[in-house]
Design a protein around this motif. Sequence first.
Motif, PDB file in Angstrom:
ATOM      1  N   LEU A  80      15.652  -5.822 -14.758  1.00 43.78           N
ATOM      2  CA  LEU A  80      15.542  -4.379 -14.558  1.00 43.78           C
ATOM      3  C   LEU A  80      15.554  -3.644 -15.895  1.00 43.78           C
ATOM      4  N   ILE A  81      16.382  -4.097 -16.835  1.00 45.99           N
ATOM      5  CA  ILE A  81      16.393  -3.489 -18.171  1.00 45.99           C
ATOM      6  C   ILE A  81      15.024  -3.661 -18.833  1.00 45.99           C
ATOM      7  N   ALA A  82      14.424  -4.841 -18.658  1.00 49.84           N
ATOM      8  CA  ALA A  82      13.089  -5.076 -19.213  1.00 49.84           C
ATOM      9  C   ALA A  82      12.070  -4.130 -18.595  1.00 49.84           C
ATOM     10  N   THR A  83      12.202  -3.857 -17.295  1.00 47.65           N
ATOM     11  CA  THR A  83      11.289  -2.927 -16.629  1.00 47.65           C
ATOM     12  C   THR A  83      11.437  -1.521 -17.189  1.00 47.65           C
ATOM     13  N   TYR A  84      12.669  -1.077 -17.386  1.00 45.64           N
ATOM     14  CA  TYR A  84      12.892   0.242 -17.990  1.00 45.64           C
ATOM     15  C   TYR A  84      12.269   0.305 -19.387  1.00 45.64           C
ATOM     16  N   THR A  85      12.434  -0.763 -20.162  1.00 40.68           N
ATOM     17  CA  THR A  85      11.904  -0.778 -21.529  1.00 40.68           C
ATOM     18  C   THR A  85      10.385  -0.758 -21.518  1.00 40.68           C
ATOM     19  N   ALA A 129       1.080  -8.682  -6.765  1.00 40.78           N
ATOM     20  CA  ALA A 129       1.266  -9.259  -8.099  1.00 40.78           C
ATOM     21  C   ALA A 129       1.770  -8.200  -9.084  1.00 40.78           C
ATOM     22  N   ILE A 130       2.774  -8.560  -9.861  1.00 42.60           N
ATOM     23  CA  ILE A 130       3.340  -7.653 -10.860  1.00 42.60           C
ATOM     24  C   ILE A 130       2.989  -8.123 -12.262  1.00 42.60           C
ATOM     25  N   ARG A 131       3.251  -9.388 -12.536  1.00 40.30           N
ATOM     26  CA  ARG A 131       3.052  -9.909 -13.887  1.00 40.30           C
ATOM     27  C   ARG A 131       1.593  -9.816 -14.318  1.00 40.30           C
ATOM     28  N   GLY A 132       0.675 -10.138 -13.412  1.00 44.21           N
ATOM     29  CA  GLY A 132      -0.744 -10.068 -13.745  1.00 44.21           C
ATOM     30  C   GLY A 132      -1.171  -8.660 -14.120  1.00 44.21           C
ATOM     31  N   LYS A 133      -0.687  -7.666 -13.368  1.00 43.32           N
ATOM     32  CA  LYS A 133      -0.994  -6.270 -13.678  1.00 43.32           C
ATOM     33  C   LYS A 133      -0.493  -5.901 -15.070  1.00 43.32           C
ATOM     34  N   LEU A 134       0.742  -6.319 -15.370  1.00 46.91           N
ATOM     35  CA  LEU A 134       1.338  -5.969 -16.663  1.00 46.91           C
ATOM     36  C   LEU A 134       0.610  -6.642 -17.822  1.00 46.91           C
ATOM     37  N   GLY A 144       0.802  -1.217   0.000  1.00 46.27           N
ATOM     38  CA  GLY A 144       0.000   0.000   0.000  1.00 46.27           C
ATOM     39  C   GLY A 144       0.832   1.263   0.000  1.00 46.27           C
ATOM     40  N   VAL A 145       2.085   1.190   0.469  1.00 48.06           N
ATOM     41  CA  VAL A 145       2.946   2.371   0.474  1.00 48.06           C
ATOM     42  C   VAL A 145       3.301   2.773  -0.956  1.00 48.06           C
ATOM     43  N   LEU A 146       3.683   1.801  -1.771  1.00 46.10           N
ATOM     44  CA  LEU A 146       3.967   2.082  -3.175  1.00 46.10           C
ATOM     45  C   LEU A 146       2.708   2.546  -3.902  1.00 46.10           C
ATOM     46  N   ALA A 147       1.573   1.941  -3.545  1.00 49.63           N
ATOM     47  CA  ALA A 147       0.311   2.347  -4.166  1.00 49.63           C
ATOM     48  C   ALA A 147      -0.031   3.788  -3.805  1.00 49.63           C
ATOM     49  N   ALA A 148       0.241   4.175  -2.554  1.00 49.34           N
ATOM     50  CA  ALA A 148      -0.055   5.546  -2.126  1.00 49.34           C
ATOM     51  C   ALA A 148       0.739   6.551  -2.945  1.00 49.34           C
ATOM     52  N   LEU A 149       1.999   6.242  -3.232  1.00 53.56           N
ATOM     53  CA  LEU A 149       2.806   7.130  -4.073  1.00 53.56           C
ATOM     54  C   LEU A 149       2.215   7.246  -5.473  1.00 53.56           C
ATOM     55  N   ALA A 150       1.829   6.098  -6.043  1.00 51.80           N
ATOM     56  CA  ALA A 150       1.279   6.106  -7.401  1.00 51.80           C
ATOM     57  C   ALA A 150      -0.027   6.891  -7.463  1.00 51.80           C
ATOM     58  N   VAL A 151      -0.923   6.649  -6.507  1.00 51.17           N
ATOM     59  CA  VAL A 151      -2.217   7.332  -6.505  1.00 51.17           C
ATOM     60  C   VAL A 151      -2.034   8.833  -6.298  1.00 51.17           C
ATOM     61  N   ALA A 152      -1.138   9.213  -5.387  1.00 48.64           N
ATOM     62  CA  ALA A 152      -0.905  10.634  -5.128  1.00 48.64           C
ATOM     63  C   ALA A 152      -0.397  11.340  -6.374  1.00 48.64           C
ATOM     64  N   ASN A 208       5.334  -1.487 -12.835  1.00 51.05           N
ATOM     65  CA  ASN A 208       6.736  -1.192 -13.145  1.00 51.05           C
ATOM     66  C   ASN A 208       7.460  -0.614 -11.932  1.00 51.05           C
ATOM     67  N   GLN A 209       6.772   0.206 -11.160  1.00 49.01           N
ATOM     68  CA  GLN A 209       7.357   0.756  -9.932  1.00 49.01           C
ATOM     69  C   GLN A 209       7.648  -0.358  -8.932  1.00 49.01           C
ATOM     70  N   ASN A 210       6.703  -1.290  -8.761  1.00 53.36           N
ATOM     71  CA  ASN A 210       6.900  -2.412  -7.849  1.00 53.36           C
ATOM     72  C   ASN A 210       8.028  -3.322  -8.336  1.00 53.36           C
ATOM     73  N   ALA A 211       8.087  -3.525  -9.666  1.00 53.68           N
ATOM     74  CA  ALA A 211       9.135  -4.380 -10.230  1.00 53.68           C
ATOM     75  C   ALA A 211      10.512  -3.773  -9.968  1.00 53.68           C
ATOM     76  N   LEU A 212      10.649  -2.470 -10.173  1.00 54.27           N
ATOM     77  CA  LEU A 212      11.930  -1.823  -9.931  1.00 54.27           C
ATOM     78  C   LEU A 212      12.339  -1.966  -8.480  1.00 54.27           C
ATOM     79  N   TYR A 213      11.400  -1.810  -7.559  1.00 57.21           N
ATOM     80  CA  TYR A 213      11.707  -1.913  -6.135  1.00 57.21           C
ATOM     81  C   TYR A 213      12.316  -3.273  -5.800  1.00 57.21           C
ATOM     82  N   ARG A 214      11.856  -4.310  -6.475  1.00 59.83           N
ATOM     83  CA  ARG A 214      12.335  -5.661  -6.194  1.00 59.83           C
ATOM     84  C   ARG A 214      13.563  -6.044  -7.017  1.00 59.83           C
ATOM     85  N   GLN A 215      13.772  -5.392  -8.150  1.00 58.69           N
ATOM     86  CA  GLN A 215      14.853  -5.793  -9.050  1.00 58.69           C
ATOM     87  C   GLN A 215      16.127  -4.990  -8.865  1.00 58.69           C
TER      88      GLN A 215
END
Length: 455
Positions: free
Chosen positions: A275-280, A334-339, A147-155, A383-390
């Motif tokens: 991470l390169i895939a996330t940037y792309t 979940a990241i892949r499902g969102k993408l 929810g913290v990452l979501a709060a940043l995105a929503v804001a 993509n934000q969540n993926a970067l945080y983990r990668q």
Amino acid sequence: MISTLHRRTGSARPDEFDRRLLVPMITSSILNPINSSIIAVSLVPIGVAFGAPAAETAWLVSALYLATAIGQPVVGRLIDLHGPRPLYLIGAALTGFAGLLGMLAPALWVLVLARVILGFGTCAGYPASMYLIRSESERTGRDSPAGVLAALAVANQTIAVIGPSLGGLLIHVGGWRATFAVNLPLAAACLIIGWRRIPKTAAPHRGRLSDLDLPGIGLFAAMLITALLFLMNPRVAHWYLPVLAVAAGLVLAWRELRTERPFLDIRLLGGNLPLIATYTRNLLTCVVGYCFLYGFTQWLEAGRGLSAAGAGLILLPMSLTAITVSAITGRRAAIRGKLLVGGAFQVIMTILLLTLHAGAALWLLIAAAVLNGIPQGLNNLANQNALYRQAEPDRIGSSAGLLRTFSYFGAIAAAAAGGAFLSPGSGLAGLHHLAAFMLVAASLCLFLSVIDRSL
């Protein structure tokens, strides 16, 4: 690894995320989107005030993009070396100074300078936030709440939505200078909240100035500036700009592979294909999203004859959908499902644009906006969540800044595509050509999500 942060009296329990950090994180991270969006309604009155044509006032937009695209990873690297607190406070101070300079500017070039300073000043918010989230995870020994990452995105999405409306209100009350003056209270709030709530790192001098790869930063800046200048005005006569960009990129790669403390750790980045895939994916997502925002809006006004207010009302469901989708799905890791879902809706939306005709029903135009809002809410968050983990923990700040750099590349590429396909008189054919370009980008983005098994 990221050092543990000192805590003040009344801080969070050792095993809980310190939610006192949410306010400074959100307050600082919205500085960039509010200044990116509020300028949209300020360009015309600024042009009238200084007798400047659209080609000159456009630099108010480009200046912020250029400064931010360069500054995000640079400031992010400084945060990696020195911790978030000093860069957060310096960024807030620069934002306040830029707001004051813009409010008092006697000439257009001073406004452009103010926007450049704004670009650098607003760079610290997002990488500092990602650093704090990562450090909290290490302090507690638990993954930070989704929810913290979501709060940043929503804001950030909410601010992007209300930015033009807020700008219109400010101009009505205090003229266009008020759109710069709004940074004064925002910067003051960041300074006060940041000073009180962002803790000092256990090792205040984790890095020295000599640890910062200044030649690498210079080459990186040269590569970006020449590439972005060409994308903003692509012409055969400007052929030398992409050549210079490639040359700077090659020299940058050669140097970074041979220096002990590189600004861009190419070996590490090259070994981190996820991470390169996330940037792309982030680049492609922004290309499609901004093509819709710029190009579809332009066609609504020029092709369908809608007023600016009418076009804005058509786009409002897109923004509301993006915010709603982010809020509903943000707490799910979940990241892949969102993408996959977001990528599929991008493809569907572009196909709908290809089927539109000059007399298309109003509900179809609104449907296109809603369809575009779904991937905006899903892909950006994923993509934000993926970067945080990668990303490597010691480079989370610079990695997060580089994600934003790719976003601005996408935005500028979209603006260039809109200018190429939607020339005066292009009409519906121009929209269809733009939609075909968007379909290629959306399909490639979806393909990368399907084949990426690391997600």
